[in-house]
Design an enzyme around this catalytic site. Structure first.
Site, PDB file in Angstrom:
ATOM      1  N   ASP A   1      13.531 -29.975  51.708  1.00  0.00           N
ATOM      2  CA  ASP A   1      12.344 -30.796  51.955  1.00  0.00           C
ATOM      3  C   ASP A   1      11.114 -30.023  51.486  1.00  0.00           C
ATOM      4  OD1 ASP A   1      11.928 -28.897  54.025  1.00  0.00           O
ATOM      5  OD2 ASP A   1      12.944 -30.163  55.482  1.00  0.00           O
TER       6      ASP A   1
ATOM      7  N   ASP B   1      10.679 -16.078  61.784  1.00  0.00           N
ATOM      8  CA  ASP B   1      10.796 -17.410  61.234  1.00  0.00           C
ATOM      9  C   ASP B   1      12.060 -18.038  61.854  1.00  0.00           C
ATOM     10  OD1 ASP B   1      10.877 -19.540  59.225  1.00  0.00           O
ATOM     11  OD2 ASP B   1      12.505 -18.364  58.347  1.00  0.00           O
TER      12      ASP B   1
ATOM     13  N   LYS C   1       1.306 -19.121  58.218  1.00  0.00           N
ATOM     14  CA  LYS C   1       1.879 -18.156  59.171  1.00  0.00           C
ATOM     15  C   LYS C   1       0.978 -16.947  59.424  1.00  0.00           C
ATOM     16  CE  LYS C   1       6.636 -19.667  59.014  1.00  0.00           C
ATOM     17  NZ  LYS C   1       8.048 -19.354  59.087  1.00  0.00           N
TER      18      LYS C   1
ATOM     19  N   ASP D   1      12.456 -15.274  55.610  1.00  0.00           N
ATOM     20  CA  ASP D   1      13.250 -15.356  54.371  1.00  0.00           C
ATOM     21  C   ASP D   1      12.419 -15.833  53.190  1.00  0.00           C
ATOM     22  OD1 ASP D   1      13.301 -17.982  55.804  1.00  0.00           O
ATOM     23  OD2 ASP D   1      14.229 -18.608  53.924  1.00  0.00           O
TER      24      ASP D   1
ATOM     25  N   ASP E   1      14.405 -21.276  60.531  1.00  0.00           N
ATOM     26  CA  ASP E   1      15.481 -21.605  59.576  1.00  0.00           C
ATOM     27  C   ASP E   1      15.751 -20.447  58.619  1.00  0.00           C
ATOM     28  OD1 ASP E   1      14.393 -24.086  60.602  1.00  0.00           O
ATOM     29  OD2 ASP E   1      15.582 -25.124  59.079  1.00  0.00           O
TER      30      ASP E   1
ATOM     31  N   THR F   1       7.467 -20.746  63.422  1.00  0.00           N
ATOM     32  CA  THR F   1       8.224 -21.636  62.543  1.00  0.00           C
ATOM     33  C   THR F   1       7.327 -22.729  61.985  1.00  0.00           C
ATOM     34  OG1 THR F   1       9.956 -23.338  62.579  1.00  0.00           O
ATOM     35  CG2 THR F   1       8.992 -22.796  64.676  1.00  0.00           C
TER      36      THR F   1
HETATM   37  P1  IMP Z   1      11.043 -22.550  59.308  1.00  0.00           P
HETATM   38  O1  IMP Z   1      11.973 -21.973  58.282  1.00  0.00           O
HETATM   39  O2  IMP Z   1      11.417 -22.162  60.705  1.00  0.00           O
HETATM   40  O3  IMP Z   1       9.600 -22.215  58.997  1.00  0.00           O
HETATM   41  O4  IMP Z   1      11.214 -24.151  59.321  1.00  0.00           O
HETATM   42  C1  IMP Z   1      10.931 -24.951  58.213  1.00  0.00           C
HETATM   43  C2  IMP Z   1      11.580 -26.311  58.323  1.00  0.00           C
HETATM   44  O5  IMP Z   1      11.126 -27.026  59.475  1.00  0.00           O
HETATM   45  C3  IMP Z   1      11.205 -27.215  57.177  1.00  0.00           C
HETATM   46  O6  IMP Z   1      11.958 -26.963  56.039  1.00  0.00           O
HETATM   47  C4  IMP Z   1      11.454 -28.606  57.758  1.00  0.00           C
HETATM   48  O7  IMP Z   1      12.815 -28.975  57.566  1.00  0.00           O
HETATM   49  C5  IMP Z   1      11.222 -28.459  59.238  1.00  0.00           C
HETATM   50  N1  IMP Z   1       9.990 -29.123  59.727  1.00  0.00           N
HETATM   51  C6  IMP Z   1       9.950 -29.994  60.726  1.00  0.00           C
HETATM   52  N2  IMP Z   1       8.682 -30.380  60.985  1.00  0.00           N
HETATM   53  C7  IMP Z   1       7.900 -29.738  60.129  1.00  0.00           C
HETATM   54  C8  IMP Z   1       6.481 -29.721  59.933  1.00  0.00           C
HETATM   55  O8  IMP Z   1       5.688 -30.389  60.610  1.00  0.00           O
HETATM   56  N3  IMP Z   1       6.041 -28.913  58.957  1.00  0.00           N
HETATM   57  C9  IMP Z   1       6.877 -28.148  58.219  1.00  0.00           C
HETATM   58  N4  IMP Z   1       8.192 -28.131  58.374  1.00  0.00           N
HETATM   59  C10 IMP Z   1       8.723 -28.927  59.330  1.00  0.00           C
HETATM   60 MG    MG Z   2      12.800 -19.970  56.916  1.00  0.00          MG
END
Ligand code: IMP
Ligand code: MG
Length: 419
Positions: free
Chosen positions: A342, A153, A350, A374, A155, A189
């Protein structure tokens, strides 16, 4: 549905991992019976050490019993008799395990680092059990089969929430080492963009480091891919492209079942989700804007504002419920999740993203794939869905990802020496 039921269901069940809670409960018994809260440390340190050894033994025995229950659960699933698994009776929400979990050894390993059995006032905690499960999974993977694909993942797993993978991130050297071992890496992601430039901004440190590394062969470098929007946009590392990533056409990686996802249904599902998001913004007076994309819809805070956890969770649960109850929500997989500040609803999830990575690399098995993330609570969390596609590790911050990878390298080298 009574209010009481809703509170139990929405705020308790979904916010707890039942397997972890159950193991915690088992470990609480020896903790209560053996802990010595009244002993004064320096006076009776010899006695305390003896008690800690006995407590460790009790904890380890429990972990061994759970390990055996998991083995039995795997056997029943392999023989298509899931209903006969004792573990399933004890923990009804338990899913599949793709390798054995070496819980007894993993507990000893974590106990040596966290000194769980030396504690007299704090019982084995959620984090103790979570980290023990991660180690047990790594041990299961290393000893039963080689790890061929790691999906991460973005973030909170590779970098702090909302940040980028910069050149000084300690995870970089570990990711390069994985590629040098011939392992494949998929960054899976939710962040969904169609342009490589957006991912380059988020992953600049990694992409530049792969480019600059002269010891990696082109073949090893091609082991890096990025799956965006959970399971919607695939990019491969490409040294000749200005942003070091090239878009891979869907026809090259789509899973057979994905062919039934048509634009009309996708639009309809996003319409239901968007209407429901707008209702939440109005009902809860959220300081948020709505963002509609081709494969997702979400809300994000207006500049300078933050939404609190309860608002985000309420929104996820409302939207998830509305989409599930719609006709199109029964046809198309989707993922509603709380991204920390958000809320997004993505088409697919996933599990599809990881499976598409497995397919892209020629059909990598679930038992040789590890997803690190996470978000593993069952509602409002997107990594949870990966559990049906591969083995998983649940980390709490980017430093734990680094620790997990170091643990994996250590276990692999010990195992190869012992062979
Ligand atoms: P991850 O933790 O890598 O899965 O990223 C999630 C974060 O990507 C979300 O909390 C958003 O801030 C950002 N995000 C940007 N574009 C999108 C989208 O199209 N769908 C979902 N999350 C997005
Ligand atoms: Mg994450």
């Amino acid at each position: 549905m009574t209010t009481r039921y809703r509170v139990e269901y929405a705020l308790k069940t979904h916010r707890r991992d039942q397997l972890i809670e159950w193991i915690k409960g088992l470990l609480a018994v020896p903790f209560v019976l053996h802990s010595q809260p009244t002993v004064v440390f320096h006076e009776e340190s010899i006695r305390l050490a003896a008690v800690a050894t006995a407590t460790q033994q009790r904890y380890a025995e429990i972990m061994r019993d759970v390990e055996l229950l998991i083995k039995d659960h795997i056997n029943h699933n392999n023989r298509s008799l899931p209903g006969k698994s004792k573990l399933k009776l004890l923990v009804p929400t338990v899913g599949h395990f793709f390798t054995p979990l070496l819980l007894e050894d993993a507990f000893i390993y974590q106990d040596q680092r966290r000194h769980i059995s030396r504690r007299r006032f704090v019982a084995p905690s959620f984090n103790d059990v979570r980290l023990t499960l991660n180690t047990a999974q790594l041990m299961g993977l290393v000893r039963s089969s080689a790890i061929r694909l790691l999906t991460f993942d973005g973030d909170v797993t590779l970098y702090e929430d909302g940040c980028c993978l910069d050149g000084d991130n300690p995870v970089l050297s570990r990711l390069l080492r994985l590629l040098s071992q011939g392992k494949k890496i998929g960054i899976v992601t939710a962040a969904g963009y169609t342009e490589p430039s957006h991912y380059y901004l988020r992953l600049k440190g990694l992409l530049d480091a792969v480019k600059a590394d002269t010891s990696l062969t082109p073949d090893q470098k091609s082991g890096l891919i990025v799956m965006g929007g959970e399971s919607n946009f695939l990019f491969r590392y490409d040294q000749s492209s200005p942003h070091l990533l090239s878009f891979v056409p869907r026809s090259e990686w789509m899973l057979d079942e994905m062919h039934t996802w048509n634009d009309k249904d996708i639009d309809e599902l996003l319409n239901v989700a968007e209407a429901s998001l707008r209702e939440c913004v109005s009902n809860l007076s959220l300081p948020a804007n709505v963002l509609r994309k081709s494969r997702a819809v979400g809300i994000y805070p207006v500049k300078g504002k933050k939404m609190h956890r309860e608002q985000l969770e309420e929104t996820v649960l409302v939207v998830q419920n509305m989409v599930e109850r719609s006709e199109v929500g029964k046809k198309l997989p989707f993922c509603a999740f709380n991204g920390g500040n958000d809320v997004f609803i993505d088409i697919g999830d996933k599990s599809w993203g990881v499976r598409a990575c497995q397919r892209y690399f020629g059909g990598i098995d679930r038992s040789t794939t590890l997803h690190v993330g996470d978000q593993f609570l069952s509602a409002g969390a997107n990594d949870f869905k990966a559990r049906t596609a591969c083995t998983t590790a649940w980390i709490a911050n980017p430093a734990e990802t680094v620790q997990l990878l170091d643990e994996m390298f250590e276990l692999e080298s010990e195992y190869s020496k012992g062979e």
